[in-house]
Design an enzyme around this catalytic site. Structure first.
Site, mmCIF file in Angstrom:
data_model
loop_
_atom_site.group_PDB
_atom_site.id
_atom_site.type_symbol
_atom_site.label_atom_id
_atom_site.label_comp_id
_atom_site.label_asym_id
_atom_site.label_seq_id
_atom_site.Cartn_x
_atom_site.Cartn_y
_atom_site.Cartn_z
ATOM 1 N N LYS A 167 50.754 62.033 45.114
ATOM 2 C CA LYS A 167 51.720 60.941 45.261
ATOM 3 C C LYS A 167 52.433 60.620 43.951
ATOM 4 O O LYS A 167 51.984 60.979 42.862
ATOM 5 C CB LYS A 167 51.037 59.724 45.875
ATOM 6 C CG LYS A 167 50.849 59.970 47.382
ATOM 7 C CD LYS A 167 50.711 58.759 48.223
ATOM 8 C CE LYS A 167 50.766 59.210 49.697
ATOM 9 N NZ LYS A 167 50.142 58.243 50.582
ATOM 10 N N ARG A 220 42.628 61.870 52.490
ATOM 11 C CA ARG A 220 43.734 62.694 53.003
ATOM 12 C C ARG A 220 44.268 63.521 51.839
ATOM 13 O O ARG A 220 44.682 62.968 50.827
ATOM 14 C CB ARG A 220 44.805 61.762 53.563
ATOM 15 C CG ARG A 220 45.937 62.441 54.302
ATOM 16 C CD ARG A 220 46.878 61.373 54.875
ATOM 17 N NE ARG A 220 47.995 61.972 55.573
ATOM 18 C CZ ARG A 220 49.082 62.407 54.968
ATOM 19 N NH1 ARG A 220 49.207 62.310 53.669
ATOM 20 N NH2 ARG A 220 50.063 62.950 55.668
HETATM 21 C C1 7PM Z 1 56.562 61.813 50.723
HETATM 22 C C2 7PM Z 1 55.799 60.744 50.308
HETATM 23 C C3 7PM Z 1 56.152 62.632 51.745
HETATM 24 C C4 7PM Z 1 54.618 60.496 50.909
HETATM 25 C C5 7PM Z 1 54.960 62.391 52.331
HETATM 26 C C6 7PM Z 1 54.222 61.307 51.927
HETATM 27 C C7 7PM Z 1 49.686 58.743 54.182
HETATM 28 C C8 7PM Z 1 49.781 59.012 55.542
HETATM 29 C C9 7PM Z 1 51.414 59.952 54.498
HETATM 30 C C10 7PM Z 1 48.635 57.919 53.710
HETATM 31 C C11 7PM Z 1 47.917 57.752 55.995
HETATM 32 C C12 7PM Z 1 52.042 62.230 52.080
HETATM 33 C C13 7PM Z 1 52.890 61.067 52.478
HETATM 34 N N1 7PM Z 1 50.701 59.357 53.552
HETATM 35 N N2 7PM Z 1 48.910 58.537 56.447
HETATM 36 N N3 7PM Z 1 50.875 59.768 55.729
HETATM 37 N N4 7PM Z 1 47.780 57.452 54.671
HETATM 38 N N5 7PM Z 1 47.029 57.246 56.864
HETATM 39 O O1 7PM Z 1 51.584 62.208 50.930
HETATM 40 O O2 7PM Z 1 48.495 57.604 52.530
HETATM 41 O O3 7PM Z 1 51.874 63.173 52.845
HETATM 42 S S1 7PM Z 1 52.870 60.834 54.234
#
Ligand code: 7PM
Length: 266
Positions: free
Chosen positions: A209, A243
């Site tokens: 992130k 995750r």
């Molecule tokens: C850009 C920024 C693309 C962030 C994708 C993301 C989470 C999630 C995501 C989380 C839960 C990523 C994120 N992040 N679901 N979906 N918790 N529960 O890093 O932190 O894939 S999308």
């Protein structure tokens, strides 16, 4: 939990699971098998990019991305399947196709989502997000970020229970990066034990992130060491599910946390 993005614009797998504008089911099955072999016990399948500034996806497009993937993986991989969606029709179709968990970054706030999740009978992960993906990183503000997130999650648990979802089927997630500054993210990580006191298992996503970029100036490809540190810090503070994009490395890091916990308990 391994991340399996089925969006053409996914920020960390760059649409590699896409070919000619469609999900490449062979490539996805291959990636899923590799993640399970590397130690993932859950795979998170997402068809909506929640990247800050991302274009919203239509229901039809999200269904077309997610459902064939759940169908292709259900019963074929030795892991539980999580569907990363806020869309009621996707929740219902994914449940019918064999999904095991609904992971909603909007915490079932879309019209019909609570009812769809309850009808599916599946466990749900409720994530905190301030604002919407298009604008959430513009200028996030809180009175007190930990108290605000705690209050939000408590309210969403109550809404789920009123809709007939069992307390034992609810996971919580502070939503790192979703309408949060670096200081907000760090305050939430430090306060994870307080969020755990709400009585539900915590799911945490810090992998790759942008707080890592903001603190260290790392590009997406350079964020693994810090991601592993954050996974360990979250696990030590009580997170039950991490995750992650880099499953093998994260599984090793978490195995060390588990080994120390066992030695300490013995
Ligand atoms: C850009 C920024 C693309 C962030 C994708 C993301 C989470 C999630 C995501 C989380 C839960 C990523 C994120 N992040 N679901 N979906 N918790 N529960 O890093 O932190 O894939 S999308």
């Amino acid at each position: 939990m391994g991340v399996l993005n089925v969006t053409p614009d996914s920020f960390s797998d760059g649409g590699q699971l896409y070919r000619a504008g469609r999900a490449d089911l062979d490539a996805i099955l291959h990636r899923a098998d590799a993640m399970v072999a590397a130690g993932a016990s859950l795979l998170d399948i997402g068809g909506e990019s929640t990247r800050p500034g991302a274009e919203p996806v239509t229901e039809a497009e999200e269904l077309a991305r997610v459902v064939p993937v759940v169908e292709a993986l259900a019963g074929r991989v030795d892991a539980m399947l999580s569907v990363d969606s806020s869309t009621p029709a996707v929740m219902c179709a994914a449940a019918d196709a064999g999904a095991h968990l609904i992971n909603d970054v909007r915490a079932l706030r879309r019209r019909g989502a609570l009812e769809a999740a309850a009808a599916s009978g599946l466990p749900v992960c409720l994530m905190h997000m301030q604002g919407s993906p298009e604008t959430m990183q513009a200028d996030p503000r809180y009175v007190d970020v930990v108290t605000d997130v705690e209050g939000f999650l408590h309210e969403r648990v109550a809404a789920c229970r009123a809709a007939g979802i069992d307390a034992g089927s609810i996971l919580l997630d502070p939503g790192f990066g979703f309408g949060k500054t670096v200081a907000h993210n760090l305050a939430l990580l430090a306060a994870l034990p307080r969020l755990g006191a709400l009585g539900h298992p915590l799911l945490v996503g810090l992998s790759r992130k942008s707080l890592i970029a903001k603190l260290l100036g790392r590009s997406v490809e350079e964020r693994l060491p810090a991601s592993l540190a954050l996974a360990v810090l979250a696990a030590e503070r009580g997170a039950s599910i991490i995750r992650a994009h880099d499953v093998a490395e994260t599984a090793d890091a978490l195995a060390m946390v588990a080994a120390l916990a066992e030695a300490g308990a013995a």
